[in-house]
Design a protein around this motif. Structure first.
Motif, PDB file in Angstrom:
ATOM      1  N   TYR A 105       0.864  -1.189   0.000  1.00 27.10           N
ATOM      2  CA  TYR A 105       0.000   0.000   0.000  1.00 27.10           C
ATOM      3  C   TYR A 105       0.892   1.228   0.000  1.00 27.10           C
ATOM      4  O   TYR A 105       1.808   1.333   0.820  1.00 27.10           O
ATOM      5  N   SER A 106       0.650   2.136  -0.913  1.00 22.10           N
ATOM      6  CA  SER A 106       1.463   3.339  -1.047  1.00 22.10           C
ATOM      7  C   SER A 106       0.716   4.548  -0.499  1.00 22.10           C
ATOM      8  O   SER A 106      -0.494   4.692  -0.723  1.00 22.10           O
ATOM      9  N   ARG A 107       1.463   5.410   0.216  1.00 22.92           N
ATOM     10  CA  ARG A 107       0.833   6.603   0.791  1.00 22.92           C
ATOM     11  C   ARG A 107       1.867   7.711   0.888  1.00 22.92           C
ATOM     12  O   ARG A 107       2.963   7.508   1.387  1.00 22.92           O
ATOM     13  N   PRO A 108       1.513   8.928   0.410  1.00 24.49           N
ATOM     14  CA  PRO A 108       2.443  10.052   0.555  1.00 24.49           C
ATOM     15  C   PRO A 108       2.469  10.540   2.003  1.00 24.49           C
ATOM     16  O   PRO A 108       1.520  10.322   2.760  1.00 24.49           O
ATOM     17  N   LEU A 113       2.914  15.647  10.076  1.00 25.27           N
ATOM     18  CA  LEU A 113       4.129  16.092  10.748  1.00 25.27           C
ATOM     19  C   LEU A 113       3.860  16.670  12.130  1.00 25.27           C
ATOM     20  O   LEU A 113       2.834  17.296  12.370  1.00 25.27           O
ATOM     21  N   ASP A 114       4.822  16.450  13.020  1.00 23.66           N
ATOM     22  CA  ASP A 114       4.746  17.041  14.358  1.00 23.66           C
ATOM     23  C   ASP A 114       5.698  18.239  14.432  1.00 23.66           C
ATOM     24  O   ASP A 114       6.264  18.662  13.416  1.00 23.66           O
ATOM     25  N   SER A 115       5.891  18.788  15.615  1.00 27.66           N
ATOM     26  CA  SER A 115       6.720  19.983  15.776  1.00 27.66           C
ATOM     27  C   SER A 115       8.197  19.729  15.474  1.00 27.66           C
ATOM     28  O   SER A 115       8.957  20.675  15.266  1.00 27.66           O
ATOM     29  N   PRO A 167       9.402  14.184   5.618  1.00 24.40           N
ATOM     30  CA  PRO A 167       8.793  14.364   4.292  1.00 24.40           C
ATOM     31  C   PRO A 167       9.831  14.280   3.172  1.00 24.40           C
ATOM     32  O   PRO A 167      10.918  14.824   3.291  1.00 24.40           O
ATOM     33  N   GLU A 168       9.479  13.555   2.147  1.00 21.34           N
ATOM     34  CA  GLU A 168      10.246  13.458   0.909  1.00 21.34           C
ATOM     35  C   GLU A 168       9.235  13.271  -0.216  1.00 21.34           C
ATOM     36  O   GLU A 168       8.107  12.851   0.038  1.00 21.34           O
ATOM     37  N   THR A 220       7.987   1.539   4.957  1.00 23.60           N
ATOM     38  CA  THR A 220       9.300   1.652   4.328  1.00 23.60           C
ATOM     39  C   THR A 220       9.303   2.729   3.248  1.00 23.60           C
ATOM     40  O   THR A 220       8.253   3.127   2.729  1.00 23.60           O
ATOM     41  N   ARG A 221      10.497   3.152   2.924  1.00 25.11           N
ATOM     42  CA  ARG A 221      10.729   3.988   1.742  1.00 25.11           C
ATOM     43  C   ARG A 221      12.079   3.537   1.199  1.00 25.11           C
ATOM     44  O   ARG A 221      13.077   3.638   1.903  1.00 25.11           O
TER      45      ARG A 221
END
Length: 143
Positions: free
Chosen positions: A14-17, A23-25, A76-77, A102-103
Motif C-alpha cells: 500500500y502506497s501513501r504520501p 508532521l509534528d513539531s 517528508p520526501e 518503508t521507503r
C-alpha cells in the motif's frame, strides 16, 4: 492520493504520501500518524480490495492489540512510503498482521497487530467466515 500497488500477492503493498498534517513539531511523522498509515493499509487489504461496488463497507473485525517499533524518524520526501503487510497467523476468531512502513530500503516502523472477528449485533467474538479466510490466505506468509 492513496493507491494500492499490488493485490492478491504476498505481501499486500500500500502506497501513501507523507502529508503536512502527518508532521509534528520536530518535522517528522508523528507516531499516531504512523499507526493511522498502518490502519489505512489494513482497511485496503481487508475491505477496499475485495470488490464491493455499490455495497456499504461494514467492518466486522476489530483491533485487539498493536505493538509498534519505531526504527527511525520518517521525514517528508517526494517519494511516498510503502506499507508492506503480511498475515502471520490465523486462528478461529483472530489473526495477526505484521506491517512495515518503508521507503526504498529503509524501514521506519514495524507494527504487529492482532485483529478479532466481531459480531456487532451480538456484541461478541465470532468465527472468521470463509470469505475472510480466503482474503487472509492471499497474504499469509509462506511457511
Amino acid at each position: 492520493m492513496t493507491q494500492t500497488l499490488a493485490s492478491a500477492t504476498r505481501p499486500h503493498l500500500y502506497s501513501r504520501p507523507v502529508r503536512m498534517s502527518d508532521l509534528d513539531s520536530f518535522n517528522h511523522v508523528n507516531n499516531v500518524r504512523l499507526l493511522e498509515m498502518v490502519q489505512d493499509a489494513h482497511m485496503d487489504l481487508l475491505y477496499l480490495q475485495q470488490g464491493r461496488p455499490g455495497q456499504e463497507i461494514r467492518p466486522s473485525i476489530v483491533y485487539a492489540r498493536h505493538e509498534l517499533d519505531y526504527t527511525e524518524p520518517l521525514v517528508p520526501e517526494p517519494e511516498p512510503v510503502t506499507i508492506r503487510t503480511t498475515v502471520t497467523s490465523v486462528r478461529r476468531a483472530s489473526f495477526h498482521l505484521i506491517s512495515h512502513i518503508t521507503r526504498g530500503s529503509r524501514t521506519y516502523c514495524t507494527c504487529v497487530s492482532t485483529l478479532v472477528a466481531y459480531d456487532l449485533a451480538e456484541r461478541c467474538l465470532r468465527r472468521l467466515d470463509e470469505g475472510e479466510l480466503g482474503v487472509l490466505a492471499r497474504y499469509t506468509a509462506a511457511p
